[in-house]
Design an enzyme around this catalytic site. Structure first.
Site, mmCIF file in Angstrom:
data_model
loop_
_atom_site.group_PDB
_atom_site.id
_atom_site.type_symbol
_atom_site.label_atom_id
_atom_site.label_comp_id
_atom_site.label_asym_id
_atom_site.label_seq_id
_atom_site.Cartn_x
_atom_site.Cartn_y
_atom_site.Cartn_z
ATOM 1 N N ASN A 112 47.665 91.639 87.971
ATOM 2 C CA ASN A 112 48.767 91.189 88.717
ATOM 3 C C ASN A 112 48.626 89.664 88.826
ATOM 4 O OD1 ASN A 112 46.810 90.414 90.747
ATOM 5 N ND2 ASN A 112 48.232 90.782 92.297
ATOM 6 N N TYR B 156 33.136 47.818 82.070
ATOM 7 C CA TYR B 156 33.165 46.270 81.767
ATOM 8 C C TYR B 156 33.166 46.197 80.498
ATOM 9 C CZ TYR B 156 32.010 41.592 82.839
ATOM 10 O OH TYR B 156 32.027 40.001 82.856
ATOM 11 N N ALA C 94 14.198 57.665 91.648
ATOM 12 C CA ALA C 94 13.070 58.072 91.015
ATOM 13 C C ALA C 94 12.387 56.641 90.184
ATOM 14 C CB ALA C 94 13.247 59.137 90.016
ATOM 15 N N ASP D 135 30.317 64.778 82.084
ATOM 16 C CA ASP D 135 31.239 65.622 81.078
ATOM 17 C C ASP D 135 30.151 66.108 79.947
ATOM 18 O OD1 ASP D 135 33.698 64.263 81.813
ATOM 19 O OD2 ASP D 135 33.121 62.478 80.401
ATOM 20 N N ARG E 221 50.358 85.461 90.478
ATOM 21 C CA ARG E 221 50.564 84.405 89.704
ATOM 22 C C ARG E 221 49.791 83.849 88.242
ATOM 23 N NH1 ARG E 221 52.009 80.815 94.792
ATOM 24 N NH2 ARG E 221 54.055 81.469 95.017
ATOM 25 N N THR F 287 26.635 61.457 83.309
ATOM 26 C CA THR F 287 28.036 61.651 83.047
ATOM 27 C C THR F 287 28.217 63.154 83.400
ATOM 28 O OG1 THR F 287 29.908 61.998 81.667
ATOM 29 C CG2 THR F 287 27.838 61.965 80.678
#
Length: 337
Positions: free
Chosen positions: A215, A73, A22, A127, A162, A125
């Protein structure tokens, strides 16, 4: 402004290529030339700078990662590194820079602006931990990838009866864990923004098996809390006796083709960054709030809406740090009861 540059810095995120595309195409439409900088600020300092045209960014919209590559960096935080980078920018006739990345990348953009090179930051990012925006480029794709993985893990969890602890990325933010956990119907979600009691976690597992006649049990753990193996060890110490497994989704969340949403917001932000540079504006970060594009000063006072401030000692502090939506955490508790 006749020539600008674009770089990606820090951890890669799906949608970065859409933003670069863009920037290039919008700049060309405005009669500007564009250069790409390989490997972020490291490439800037080393002069790894090359011209970009419309053909050079064709067919990258749907690609994951960043074709400009990225690197951390830390040397750019020092004046010497900044001056070397600026020397290279001048050598290539560059008058403004679009920086795509996270907090550290924004700090670099701020320093460039202080040295007379207008720079605009885009939040790239997975996050979703950047202040000043509801969503970062890459977050939606990461949530989709995590949700898909959690759905598959639930299948095998059910088949074998599990308990699974699934660790997901996010650095110090719990957004990926929270959003993907709700989307996948996780039984418990553990995030840095909300305290937890390991005994209560274990009790919820036991109650799930007993009272709900379930379960299996699925726990989504944000990496900012601790690593999955450590959390599982805490569960065992607290009395968990279920058949427990740990899975770390790891860097898979950073890869893959970006979702349509990430492609659109990245394109929207990238084009707007060019508009700001065309007007000679720098030291700004673009975000999305309430589905609208917004701009914030990168450095200044909290009252002025700036993302960062400087202490008297010259240290950078975050104004109004990002927090995961705890109303979503409450929603998950309601739905998992």
């Amino acid at each position: 402004m006749k020539r600008i540059a674009v770089l990606t810095s820090g951890g890669d995120a799906p949608g970065m290529n859409a933003a670069v595309r863009a920037v290039v195409r919008k700049a060309i439409s405005e009669g500007m030339e564009v250069c790409g900088i390989n490997r972020g600020y490291a490439g800037m300092v080393e002069g790894d700078i090359f011209p970009l045209d419309a053909k050079g960014v064709s067919n990258i919209l749907s690609r994951g990662g960043t074709f400009l590559q990225s690197a951390r960096y830390p040397e750019f935080a020092k004046l010497e590194g900044q001056l070397k980078g600026i020397e290279q920018l001048k050598k290539h006739g560059i008058e403004g820079v679009v920086v795509i990345g996270g907090d550290g990348s924004y700090h670099g953009a701020m320093r460039l602006t202080e040295h007379g090179f207008p720079a605009v930051g885009l939040p790239g990012t997975i996050d979703n931990d950047i202040v000043g925006t509801d969503y970062t480029i890459g977050f939606d794709t990461a949530v989709n990838t995590a949700t898909d993985a959690l759905d598959k893990i639930r299948d095998t969890s059910f088949s074998h009866g599990r308990t699974f602890v699934v660790e997901v990325m996010g650095r110090n933010a719990g957004d990926i864990a929270l959003w993907s956990g709700i989307a996948a119907g996780a039984d418990q979600i553990i995030i840095p923004e909300e305290p937890y009691d390991i005994k209560e976690v274990v009790a919820n597992v036991k109650n799930g098996y007993l009272s709900k006649s379930k379960n299996h049990h699925l726990i989504v753990l944000a990496e900012g809390v601790m690593h999955g193996e450590e959390f599982a060890a805490q569960m065992k110490e607290a009395g968990d006796n279920s058949d427990l497994r740990v899975t770390n989704l790891g860097h898979i969340l950073r890869g893959g083709a970006p979702t349509p949403r990430d492609r659109v917001i990245a394109s929207w932000m990238g084009a707007h960054a060019v508009e700001l540079l065309r007007e000679g504006k720098g030291g700004l970060a673009i975000g999305i709030q309430n589905e609208e594009l917004v701009e914030h000063p990168i450095l200044g006072s909290a009252e002025d809406g700036a993302l960062f401030s400087l202490t008297e000692q010259g240290e950078i502090v975050v104004n109004n740090p990002h927090k995961a939506r705890l109303d979503f955490a409450a929603l998950n508790r309601d739905l998992s009861n």
